[in-house]
Scaffold this motif. Sequence first.
Motif, PDB file in Angstrom:
ATOM      1  N   LEU A   1       9.120   1.430   3.953  1.00 20.87           N
ATOM      2  CA  LEU A   1       9.388   0.347   3.006  1.00 20.87           C
ATOM      3  C   LEU A   1      10.598  -0.478   3.427  1.00 20.87           C
ATOM      4  O   LEU A   1      10.749  -1.633   3.005  1.00 20.87           O
ATOM      5  N   ASP A   2      11.480   0.105   4.241  1.00 27.22           N
ATOM      6  CA  ASP A   2      12.685  -0.593   4.693  1.00 27.22           C
ATOM      7  C   ASP A   2      12.479  -1.374   5.983  1.00 27.22           C
ATOM      8  O   ASP A   2      13.388  -2.091   6.418  1.00 27.22           O
TER       9      ASP A   2
ATOM     10  N   ASN B   1       8.157  -3.838  14.564  1.00 22.79           N
ATOM     11  CA  ASN B   1       9.407  -3.373  13.960  1.00 22.79           C
ATOM     12  C   ASN B   1       9.309  -1.918  13.514  1.00 22.79           C
ATOM     13  O   ASN B   1      10.279  -1.157  13.610  1.00 22.79           O
ATOM     14  N   ALA B   2       8.138  -1.516  13.026  1.00 20.77           N
ATOM     15  CA  ALA B   2       7.946  -0.122  12.623  1.00 20.77           C
ATOM     16  C   ALA B   2       8.025   0.810  13.829  1.00 20.77           C
ATOM     17  O   ALA B   2       8.576   1.921  13.745  1.00 20.77           O
ATOM     18  N   LEU B   3       7.491   0.362  14.971  1.00 15.33           N
ATOM     19  CA  LEU B   3       7.605   1.152  16.197  1.00 15.33           C
ATOM     20  C   LEU B   3       9.059   1.268  16.636  1.00 15.33           C
ATOM     21  O   LEU B   3       9.516   2.349  17.036  1.00 15.33           O
ATOM     22  N   LEU B   4       9.788   0.155  16.584  1.00 10.43           N
ATOM     23  CA  LEU B   4      11.198   0.183  16.975  1.00 10.43           C
ATOM     24  C   LEU B   4      11.994   1.102  16.053  1.00 10.43           C
ATOM     25  O   LEU B   4      12.873   1.839  16.498  1.00 10.43           O
ATOM     26  N   ALA B   5      11.699   1.059  14.756  1.00 13.75           N
ATOM     27  CA  ALA B   5      12.393   1.935  13.805  1.00 13.75           C
ATOM     28  C   ALA B   5      12.098   3.400  14.107  1.00 13.75           C
ATOM     29  O   ALA B   5      12.988   4.258  14.018  1.00 13.75           O
TER      30      ALA B   5
ATOM     31  N   ALA C   1       0.834  -1.216   0.000  1.00 10.12           N
ATOM     32  CA  ALA C   1       0.000   0.000   0.000  1.00 10.12           C
ATOM     33  C   ALA C   1       0.860   1.253   0.000  1.00 10.12           C
ATOM     34  O   ALA C   1       0.566   2.217  -0.724  1.00 10.12           O
ATOM     35  N   PHE C   2       1.930   1.283   0.812  1.00  5.45           N
ATOM     36  CA  PHE C   2       2.787   2.467   0.872  1.00  5.45           C
ATOM     37  C   PHE C   2       3.460   2.720  -0.485  1.00  5.45           C
ATOM     38  O   PHE C   2       3.599   3.862  -0.913  1.00  5.45           O
ATOM     39  N   ARG C   3       3.868   1.631  -1.138  1.00  5.53           N
ATOM     40  CA  ARG C   3       4.491   1.784  -2.453  1.00  5.53           C
ATOM     41  C   ARG C   3       3.477   2.367  -3.450  1.00  5.53           C
ATOM     42  O   ARG C   3       3.820   3.235  -4.262  1.00  5.53           O
ATOM     43  N   TRP C   4       2.230   1.900  -3.374  1.00  8.25           N
ATOM     44  CA  TRP C   4       1.179   2.433  -4.246  1.00  8.25           C
ATOM     45  C   TRP C   4       0.963   3.920  -3.964  1.00  8.25           C
ATOM     46  O   TRP C   4       0.818   4.724  -4.890  1.00  8.25           O
ATOM     47  N   CYS C   5       0.938   4.290  -2.697  1.00 12.83           N
ATOM     48  CA  CYS C   5       0.723   5.698  -2.326  1.00 12.83           C
ATOM     49  C   CYS C   5       1.855   6.578  -2.851  1.00 12.83           C
ATOM     50  O   CYS C   5       1.608   7.682  -3.356  1.00 12.83           O
TER      51      CYS C   5
ATOM     52  N   PRO D   1      19.011   4.081  11.398  1.00  9.69           N
ATOM     53  CA  PRO D   1      17.869   4.303  10.512  1.00  9.69           C
ATOM     54  C   PRO D   1      18.318   4.423   9.063  1.00  9.69           C
ATOM     55  O   PRO D   1      19.367   4.970   8.753  1.00  9.69           O
ATOM     56  N   HIS D   2      17.473   3.876   8.158  1.00 10.67           N
ATOM     57  CA  HIS D   2      17.758   3.987   6.736  1.00 10.67           C
ATOM     58  C   HIS D   2      17.627   5.423   6.261  1.00 10.67           C
ATOM     59  O   HIS D   2      18.391   5.912   5.446  1.00 10.67           O
ATOM     60  N   GLY D   3      16.597   6.102   6.783  1.00 11.23           N
ATOM     61  CA  GLY D   3      16.372   7.486   6.369  1.00 11.23           C
ATOM     62  C   GLY D   3      17.082   8.448   7.286  1.00 11.23           C
ATOM     63  O   GLY D   3      17.830   8.079   8.164  1.00 11.23           O
ATOM     64  N   ARG D   4      16.828   9.704   7.080  1.00 12.78           N
ATOM     65  CA  ARG D   4      17.492  10.721   7.896  1.00 12.78           C
ATOM     66  C   ARG D   4      16.919  10.709   9.303  1.00 12.78           C
ATOM     67  O   ARG D   4      15.750  10.417   9.530  1.00 12.78           O
ATOM     68  N   ALA D   5      17.755  11.006  10.263  1.00 11.95           N
ATOM     69  CA  ALA D   5      17.282  11.093  11.649  1.00 11.95           C
ATOM     70  C   ALA D   5      16.364  12.278  11.788  1.00 11.95           C
ATOM     71  O   ALA D   5      16.598  13.338  11.224  1.00 11.95           O
TER      72      ALA D   5
END
Length: 360
Positions: free
Chosen positions: A165-166, A177-181, A71-75, A339-343
Motif C-alpha cells: 500500500l506504501d 516500484n514494487a520490484l524496487l521496494a 484490491a490489496f486494501r479490500w483483501c 522500507p516502510h515495513g520491517r526488513a
Amino acid sequence: MIVVIPSLEPDRRLPDLVCDIRRELPDAQILVVDDGSGPGYCPIFQEARDNGARVIGYYRNRGKGYALRTAFRWCLENAPGQEVVCADSDGQHRPADIAAVAREARSDPQALVLGVRAFAGDVPARSRFGNAMSAQFFRLASGVKVSDTQTGLRGYGPDQLKDLLDVPGDRFEWELNALLAAADAKRRIVQTPIETVYIDANSGSHFRPLRDSWRVFRPLLAFAGAGVFCWALELALFLALAGHFNLLAAVVGSRLTSGVVNFALNKLGVFRDHSTDRTWSQVRQYTLLALVLMAVTYAGVEALGLLHVPLWLAKIATDVLGFAVSFAVQRRFIFRTRPHGRALKEGSGRARQSTATAAS
C-alpha cells in the motif's frame, strides 16, 4: 487464495478468464477491480459476477497501480491472511500459469513471485524492447537480475500487502516500484517461467508508450537531466569566473557550485529523499563518490589512450560508465529508500530451478 484482476474497458476475455480460473483454482476467490471503465462496460462486469467473481471499482480511471492498491486494501479488510495473485484481464496469462504462480506464493509467502516470460516467438517489438530496457534499468538500480520486470502475473504473501500500500505510483510504474521496494527490503524474488502470450500484437494493452515510459524510467531520465543541467551550469559559471579570477578559482568555484546543486537535485528531485537525519552522511558519501569517479575517469582515459583510442571516444566511454556507476551507487546506497515495513530476511528455502534469482 485471492486472484486479483485489475481491468479497464475489458472485452469478452474477462468473463471467460473468470470461468477458466474457477476451473483451475476452485478454492480461490476472484476479485475484479473496475478501473473506471464507464457504464458501457457494465454488462461485461456483470457477466464476470455471474461467472463467480466479486467486482469492485470506482467511476474515474485511476490507473493500474491505484487499482491494485484498492484490491490489496479490500483483501486486508475482508480476507486477511490470504495469499494474493495478480493477473491481467487481456488474455496474456493462461489459467495454468496463474495456478503455478499461486502454488509458489502459497509455498513461499515471504517471497515476491513473478510469472516471467521468455519473450520467444512472435512478440511485438515495443514489448520486447520495453522489457529489455526495464530489466536493465532494474538491475542497475537494484543489483538484482530479473528477466521480466513488466509481468503483471505476480504472487504476494499476506504479510506483504500492508507494505504494498506504501509503494508509490498509480499507473504502470507501480509494478516496477514494487520490484524496487522488494529489492530494497532484501525480499527474495522468485521467478516462475510462464508462456509468452500476445493477442493481436498486444492491441488490448492500455500502456501509453511516451507518458507511461516516462513514469517507469523517471528516476533514470531525471538523473540524466539533472546531470546535463549541472554540466551547463558549471560551464557557465566557469566562463563567468574565469573573466574575473585565476583559473584555479574558476575551476574550483564552478565545480563546487554545480556539485552542491546536483546533490540537491538528486536528493530531492530524482530520488525524492526528504530525510534530514542522513544529510551530512550523504554529503560525505556523495563527495567521496565524485572524487572516485574523477580518478576513474582520468585513469580510464589514460588507459584507453595507450590502446590508441581517440581522446573524444575515450572520454565518452568513461563518462557513460561513470554515469551508470554514479546512478547505481546513489540509488542503492547514498539515497537508498528505507522500507516502510520491517526488513525481511532472505528465505533459506531449498533451491529450485524455477525460483533462481541472480544478483549482479
